[in-house]
Design an enzyme around this catalytic site. Structure first.
Site, PDB file in Angstrom:
ATOM      1  N   GLY A 242      -1.360  80.119  73.915  1.00  0.00           N
ATOM      2  CA  GLY A 242      -0.980  79.077  74.884  1.00  0.00           C
ATOM      3  C   GLY A 242      -2.202  78.405  75.460  1.00  0.00           C
ATOM      4  N   ASN A 243      -2.049  77.687  76.557  1.00  0.00           N
ATOM      5  CA  ASN A 243      -3.197  77.108  77.254  1.00  0.00           C
ATOM      6  C   ASN A 243      -2.920  77.112  78.751  1.00  0.00           C
ATOM      7  OD1 ASN A 243      -1.955  74.470  77.991  1.00  0.00           O
ATOM      8  ND2 ASN A 243      -1.836  74.264  75.760  1.00  0.00           N
ATOM      9  N   PHE A 244      -3.885  76.661  79.546  1.00  0.00           N
ATOM     10  CA  PHE A 244      -3.788  76.828  81.004  1.00  0.00           C
ATOM     11  C   PHE A 244      -3.069  75.672  81.711  1.00  0.00           C
ATOM     12  CE2 PHE A 244      -7.571  79.489  80.015  1.00  0.00           C
ATOM     13  CZ  PHE A 244      -7.018  80.703  80.413  1.00  0.00           C
ATOM     14  N   SER A 245      -2.441  74.779  80.971  1.00  0.00           N
ATOM     15  CA  SER A 245      -1.780  73.650  81.638  1.00  0.00           C
ATOM     16  C   SER A 245      -0.670  74.162  82.568  1.00  0.00           C
ATOM     17  CB  SER A 245      -1.179  72.714  80.580  1.00  0.00           C
ATOM     18  OG  SER A 245      -0.334  71.779  81.218  1.00  0.00           O
ATOM     19  N   ALA A 310       0.019  69.359  77.246  1.00  0.00           N
ATOM     20  CA  ALA A 310      -1.096  69.930  76.466  1.00  0.00           C
ATOM     21  C   ALA A 310      -0.475  70.672  75.281  1.00  0.00           C
ATOM     22  CB  ALA A 310      -1.907  70.878  77.334  1.00  0.00           C
TER      23      ALA A 310
END
Ligand code: CTP
Length: 436
Positions: A242-245, A310
């Site tokens: 995943g990512n930090f969005s 994102a």
């Protein structure tokens, strides 16, 4: 860019109660019934006794092919008793158009002394109540009317703001019943999916309708699609990439667009944010693939598309069933494959009157990459933000943005809250729309 009147498939087969109250705009009620029926909806009408001063009950009965209740105790509507409950449970949505100041007060205060108000009260919790107030500007701006509007929003009703224009009195201002295609678009939008957020008994509204109205609502009746948040790409049943969005930028855009009168479709990856108030259809997705499918399903009717999510560029080549065991090896590798670039796809199919906006999150050479992306992905505007700067990018409440347009113009902004960034972005979209 003209607002196009399309065939609204969401109204096909839907059951709609039209409530008509005593505003001069009630003379438009037969046209509303006719248009709803043309779109494939079944319509039943209720009216307040004083609405009959402005529109014929016989015409409404003939068009809807059903009795039009005015008083609760009329013999021919009793339906074995509890007729109001049966009718309220029959419908998919109730639209009160036009809604007079007095009917607004009845609904806000809970006076159920007309057929119309008692049905509005009897609606099951998951049935949306859309209210289109129409009255003279001074009446609309009266504090009591505005108080009643706020009460109804808090109770979960959806207010379709009145249009601004010349009123029956000759005064110019807010108070006109919106065009019929706008009323139908609101019905269609609210019916367009089970994910529509209906917030009955929600927390007190952040919408200051009274302050909004003196200015023209700049996105009134426009369809806007916004993507938000991260995507999660599953490796196995318990792990993902995943990512930090946080989704805050996309949700701020949705909130601002809805405040400006837009009909918003918000497609979001996994976030822990509450859907902002207003005409927002929220669709929750998990992966880049699901986001792609949801965007493609909804893209064709949009006037504006803002891709602020994102979205993962890579996803595991294959997904393991169950949980991958650690085993004895000191390392492990996951083969990744590229996801479809949704923005690039949209750039290839976009119509000439659609505005397409991308986001570029960069850690270095931001403007250079931003310019390259706007050209490669055929966008109209690119919002560039920095990934490695305090008060910018993922997570926080602030962002630092620059906006590049397709003809090379660049606007740089100081660090601002994400709500202020959203306002700045919408302003640039409107300027771009006016110029093109
Ligand atoms: N985007 C998309 N589909 C993807 C990846 C990104 O639609 N699979 C969109 C994003 O929503 C954003 C824009 O493309 O509006 C740019 O995303 P960004 O991650 O900044 O750039 P990429 O094109 O993915 O390139 P790179 O990661 O190399 O910077």
């Amino acid at each position: 860019m003209a607002f196009l009147f399309l065939m609204l498939m969401e109204l096909q087969g839907k059951r709609i109660i039209l409530g008509v109250s005593a505003s001069i705009a009630a003379y438009k009620a037969p046209m509303i019934v006719r248009e709803l029926i043309k779109q494939g909806a079944e319509v039943r009408v209720v009216m307040t006794p004083s609405a009959e001063k402005f529109v014929s009950r016989t015409v409404l009965m003939n068009l809807s092919k059903n009795p039009v209740p005015m008083d609760m105790f009329e013999d021919d509507i009793q339906d074995g008793g509890s007729w109001h409950i049966h009718l309220a449970h029959w419908c998919d949505v109730m639209l009160i158009a036009p809604c007079s100041a007095t009917t607004l007060a009845r609904l806000a205060m809970g006076f159920y002394d007309t057929a119309l108000s008692i049905i509005a009260c009897a609606l099951p919790k998951d049935i949306p109540l859309l209210i289109a107030p129409a009255m003279d500007s001074d009446m609309w701006e009266h504090p009591a009317v505005q108080r009643n509007i706020q009460t109804l929003i808090q109770d979960g009703s959806i207010i379709i703001p009145p249009a601004i224009g010349e009123l029956a009195s000759g005064i110019f201002g807010p108070g006109r019943l919106p065009d019929i295609d706008v009323l139908l678009a609101h019905c269609s939008h609210i019916l367009s999916g089970s994910e529509v957020s209906i917030q009955r008994a929600a927390a007190p509204s952040e919408i200051e309708i009274h302050e909004e109205i003196p200015q023209r609502l700049s996105l009134y009746g426009k369809h806007v699609l916004i993507t938000a948040g991260p995507t999660f790409e599953r490796i196995d049943d318990v792990r993902f990439i995943g990512n930090f969005s946080s989704g805050k930028m996309g949700f701020a855009l949705a909130r601002q667009c809805a405040k400006q009168g837009a009909l918003v479709t918000l497609i979001t990856g996994p976030v822990s944010l509450k859907t902002p108030e207003g005409a927002i259809q929220r669709i929750d997705v998990e992966s880049a693939h699901e986001m792609h499918d949801a965007v493609m399903k909804h893209q064709s009717k949009q006037d504006i598309i803002i891709m602020s999510a994102a979205i993962a560029d890579f996803t595991p080549d294959k997904r393991h069933e169950g949980k991958i065991k650690k085993g004895d090896s000191d390392s492990m590798s996951v083969m990744l494959k590229k996801t479809t670039d949704i923005l690039s796809e949209l750039g290839k199919i976009k119509s000439h009157n659609q505005i397409l906006i991308g986001f570029a999150l960069e850690s270095h050479n931001a403007m250079e990459y931003g310019k390259k992306k706007i050209a490669e992905k055929n966008c109209d505007l690119m919002i560039v933000n920095l990934a490695n700067k305090i008060d910018s990018g993922f997570g926080g409440d602030n962002n630092t943005i620059s906006i590049i347009d397709r003809v090379g113009g660049i606007k740089e902004f100081p660090t601002m809250t994400k709500d202020a960034c959203a306002e700045a972005i919408i302003e640039q979209v409107l300027i771009f729309g006016d110029q093109s």
